[in-house]
Design a protein around this motif. Structure first.
Motif, mmCIF file in Angstrom:
data_model
loop_
_atom_site.group_PDB
_atom_site.id
_atom_site.type_symbol
_atom_site.label_atom_id
_atom_site.label_comp_id
_atom_site.label_asym_id
_atom_site.label_seq_id
_atom_site.Cartn_x
_atom_site.Cartn_y
_atom_site.Cartn_z
ATOM 1 N N SER A 191 40.300 29.734 22.698
ATOM 2 C CA SER A 191 40.525 28.589 23.578
ATOM 3 C C SER A 191 39.927 28.861 24.965
ATOM 4 C CB SER A 191 42.030 28.330 23.719
ATOM 5 O OG SER A 191 42.615 29.337 24.523
ATOM 6 N N PRO A 192 39.753 27.796 25.776
ATOM 7 C CA PRO A 192 39.245 27.999 27.156
ATOM 8 C C PRO A 192 40.333 28.466 28.119
ATOM 9 C CG PRO A 192 39.594 25.673 26.735
ATOM 10 C CD PRO A 192 39.877 26.370 25.429
ATOM 11 N N VAL A 193 41.551 28.664 27.610
ATOM 12 C CA VAL A 193 42.654 29.084 28.491
ATOM 13 C C VAL A 193 42.397 30.503 28.988
ATOM 14 C CG1 VAL A 193 45.120 29.560 28.633
ATOM 15 C CG2 VAL A 193 44.281 27.596 27.308
ATOM 16 N N VAL A 194 42.488 30.680 30.290
ATOM 17 C CA VAL A 194 42.294 31.991 30.923
ATOM 18 C C VAL A 194 43.644 32.535 31.374
ATOM 19 C CG1 VAL A 194 41.222 33.252 32.825
ATOM 20 C CG2 VAL A 194 39.970 31.414 31.680
ATOM 21 N N ILE A 195 43.939 33.753 30.974
ATOM 22 C CA ILE A 195 45.195 34.405 31.366
ATOM 23 C C ILE A 195 44.865 35.460 32.409
ATOM 24 C CG2 ILE A 195 47.154 35.778 30.585
ATOM 25 C CD1 ILE A 195 46.811 34.510 27.853
ATOM 26 N N ARG A 196 45.491 35.342 33.546
ATOM 27 C CA ARG A 196 45.257 36.270 34.652
ATOM 28 C C ARG A 196 46.445 37.232 34.756
ATOM 29 N NH1 ARG A 196 44.354 34.693 41.037
ATOM 30 N NH2 ARG A 196 43.415 36.646 41.681
ATOM 31 N N GLU A 197 46.154 38.536 34.706
ATOM 32 C CA GLU A 197 47.208 39.548 34.772
ATOM 33 C C GLU A 197 47.020 40.394 36.025
ATOM 34 O OE1 GLU A 197 48.331 41.606 31.044
ATOM 35 O OE2 GLU A 197 46.551 40.631 30.240
ATOM 36 N N LYS A 198 48.143 40.743 36.616
ATOM 37 C CA LYS A 198 48.120 41.625 37.792
ATOM 38 C C LYS A 198 49.359 42.504 37.747
ATOM 39 C CE LYS A 198 47.228 41.553 42.758
ATOM 40 N NZ LYS A 198 47.013 40.704 43.955
ATOM 41 N N LEU A 199 49.163 43.804 37.872
ATOM 42 C CA LEU A 199 50.271 44.761 37.796
ATOM 43 C C LEU A 199 50.720 45.141 39.197
ATOM 44 C CD1 LEU A 199 51.980 46.573 35.909
ATOM 45 C CD2 LEU A 199 50.247 48.351 36.259
ATOM 46 N N HIS A 200 52.040 45.040 39.416
ATOM 47 C CA HIS A 200 52.598 45.406 40.710
ATOM 48 C C HIS A 200 53.493 46.634 40.553
ATOM 49 C CE1 HIS A 200 51.440 41.756 42.958
ATOM 50 N NE2 HIS A 200 51.532 41.179 41.771
ATOM 51 N N GLN A 201 53.489 47.483 41.541
ATOM 52 C CA GLN A 201 54.412 48.606 41.542
ATOM 53 C C GLN A 201 55.809 48.096 41.872
ATOM 54 O OE1 GLN A 201 52.605 51.303 44.370
ATOM 55 N NE2 GLN A 201 51.735 52.519 42.719
ATOM 56 N N ALA A 202 56.785 48.571 41.100
ATOM 57 C CA ALA A 202 58.155 48.084 41.257
ATOM 58 C C ALA A 202 58.973 49.064 42.073
ATOM 59 C CB ALA A 202 58.796 47.863 39.884
ATOM 60 N N GLU A 203 59.495 48.600 43.169
ATOM 61 C CA GLU A 203 60.427 49.377 43.971
ATOM 62 C C GLU A 203 61.771 48.660 43.925
ATOM 63 O OE1 GLU A 203 60.056 52.189 45.400
ATOM 64 O OE2 GLU A 203 57.891 52.469 45.132
ATOM 65 N N PRO A 204 62.831 49.306 43.457
ATOM 66 C CA PRO A 204 64.143 48.642 43.451
ATOM 67 C C PRO A 204 64.489 48.134 44.837
ATOM 68 C CG PRO A 204 64.237 50.700 42.231
ATOM 69 C CD PRO A 204 62.898 50.680 42.913
ATOM 70 N N MET A 205 65.023 46.914 44.900
ATOM 71 C CA MET A 205 65.352 46.316 46.196
ATOM 72 C C MET A 205 66.546 45.385 46.036
ATOM 73 S SD MET A 205 62.294 43.485 46.596
ATOM 74 C CE MET A 205 61.033 44.741 46.494
ATOM 75 N N PRO A 236 45.978 46.717 33.392
ATOM 76 C CA PRO A 236 45.401 46.765 34.736
ATOM 77 C C PRO A 236 46.110 47.805 35.596
ATOM 78 C CG PRO A 236 46.796 44.829 34.472
ATOM 79 C CD PRO A 236 46.672 45.462 33.116
ATOM 80 N N ALA A 237 45.358 48.412 36.491
ATOM 81 C CA ALA A 237 45.945 49.342 37.445
ATOM 82 C C ALA A 237 46.712 48.537 38.489
ATOM 83 C CB ALA A 237 44.846 50.165 38.109
ATOM 84 N N PRO A 238 47.664 49.161 39.178
ATOM 85 C CA PRO A 238 48.423 48.428 40.211
ATOM 86 C C PRO A 238 47.506 47.737 41.200
ATOM 87 C CG PRO A 238 49.408 50.566 39.805
ATOM 88 C CD PRO A 238 48.113 50.540 39.029
ATOM 89 N N GLY A 239 47.713 46.434 41.369
ATOM 90 C CA GLY A 239 46.913 45.654 42.300
ATOM 91 C C GLY A 239 45.647 45.088 41.703
ATOM 92 N N GLU A 240 45.260 45.559 40.533
ATOM 93 C CA GLU A 240 44.014 45.093 39.903
ATOM 94 C C GLU A 240 44.265 43.804 39.130
ATOM 95 O OE1 GLU A 240 40.730 46.621 36.593
ATOM 96 O OE2 GLU A 240 42.498 47.800 37.080
ATOM 97 N N VAL A 241 43.333 42.873 39.224
ATOM 98 C CA VAL A 241 43.435 41.597 38.521
ATOM 99 C C VAL A 241 42.533 41.632 37.296
ATOM 100 C CG1 VAL A 241 43.040 39.110 38.659
ATOM 101 C CG2 VAL A 241 43.962 40.342 40.631
ATOM 102 N N VAL A 242 43.094 41.267 36.140
ATOM 103 C CA VAL A 242 42.329 41.228 34.894
ATOM 104 C C VAL A 242 42.477 39.835 34.292
ATOM 105 C CG1 VAL A 242 42.100 42.148 32.573
ATOM 106 C CG2 VAL A 242 42.654 43.680 34.465
ATOM 107 N N GLU A 243 41.363 39.214 33.950
ATOM 108 C CA GLU A 243 41.389 37.886 33.340
ATOM 109 C C GLU A 243 40.846 37.978 31.922
ATOM 110 O OE1 GLU A 243 39.342 35.081 35.740
ATOM 111 O OE2 GLU A 243 40.970 34.906 37.209
ATOM 112 N N THR A 244 41.562 37.393 30.990
ATOM 113 C CA THR A 244 41.126 37.358 29.604
ATOM 114 C C THR A 244 41.306 35.938 29.081
ATOM 115 O OG1 THR A 244 43.344 38.004 28.851
ATOM 116 C CG2 THR A 244 41.735 39.774 29.168
ATOM 117 N N THR A 245 40.545 35.599 28.069
ATOM 118 C CA THR A 245 40.706 34.279 27.452
ATOM 119 C C THR A 245 41.689 34.392 26.300
ATOM 120 O OG1 THR A 245 38.805 34.730 26.027
ATOM 121 C CG2 THR A 245 38.395 33.521 28.062
ATOM 122 N N TRP A 246 42.380 33.305 26.042
ATOM 123 C CA TRP A 246 43.408 33.268 25.008
ATOM 124 C C TRP A 246 42.759 32.856 23.688
ATOM 125 C CZ3 TRP A 246 48.240 29.589 24.943
ATOM 126 C CH2 TRP A 246 49.118 30.049 23.963
ATOM 127 N N GLY A 247 42.436 33.844 22.874
ATOM 128 C CA GLY A 247 41.788 33.573 21.598
ATOM 129 C C GLY A 247 40.464 32.870 21.799
#
Length: 211
Positions: A142-156, A129-140
């Motif tokens: 199964s009905p389990v849904v995995i939600r992924e979201k990429l964040h830009q990392a700034e050291p803090m 996924p692009a930064p800020g974009e939400v992507v949902e996929t199913t796990w094999g």
């Protein structure tokens, strides 16, 4: 300030969109640098969760930390009211912090560039996924849904990580420690105490070979 309203598992009526715009118009009073507010309305179809079936998530994006709030209710208008109350309180705290933050400790520069020699990586089946974009996929199968979201990392610093965790309303916050370059996660414990877990693998260290 742009307000983007999307529905997840539900249609968002035009009347509700207008109500959202009216409700969130005052955000600029507390966050003049806010550029966009993402509003996600989700409907839970499970009848056992009818009392919290409507969820509204608000995310303020702009020049500064991401500030987020969410709430659930049996009615989208009630959920929006509750989420807006939380969001405005966090925006006030962010504004007060900016006013009181007279002295700042400069963060140690951290090289977060990837190393030149990396082991070959297999091509992922799904595009990242692009930064800020939400992507949902199913796990094999199964009905389990995995939600992924990429964040830009700034050291803090840890202090900044705890502050941003409070601003987004989560119980944890993943970040790169500016002093050690270690991937770390801060999390909420009971009461007003926090914990921190760090990975012993600086971001500019050679990748570990898979076994």
């Amino acid at each position: 300030m742009e307000i983007v309203v999307v529905g997840r598992h539900t249609e968002v009526p035009e009347r509700f969109r207008r109500h959202v715009e009216d409700k969130l118009a005052k955000i600029t009073q507390l966050a003049p640098r806010a550029m966009r507010v993402d509003v996600e309305v989700t409907h839970e179809k499970n009848p056992r969760q009818a009392e919290v079936a409507e969820r509204v998530e608000l995310t303020v994006l702009g020049k500064g930390p991401v500030i987020r709030a969410e709430a659930c209710a049996d009615d989208p208008y009630a959920a929006l009211d509750a989420a807006t109350t939380k969001l405005m309180e966090r925006l006030r705290r962010a504004r007060d912090r900016r006013k009181d933050h007279h002295k700042s400790v400069p963060a140690v520069p951290v090289d977060v560039r990837p190393i030149e020699e990396e082991p070959p990586v297999e091509e992922p089946e799904q595009p990242a996924p692009a930064p800020g974009e939400v992507v949902e996929t199913t796990w094999g199968d199964s009905p389990v849904v995995i939600r992924e979201k990429l964040h830009q990392a700034e050291p803090m610093t840890l202090d900044d990580a705890l502050y941003e965790m409070e601003m987004v309303g989560h119980d944890f916050y993943l970040f790169i420690d500016a002093e050690t370059a270690l991937p770390s996660v801060a999390y909420r414990r009971r009461g007003w105490s926090y914990g921190v877990i760090r990975l012993d693998a600086p971001v500019n260290a050679p990748a570990v070979q898979a076994v």
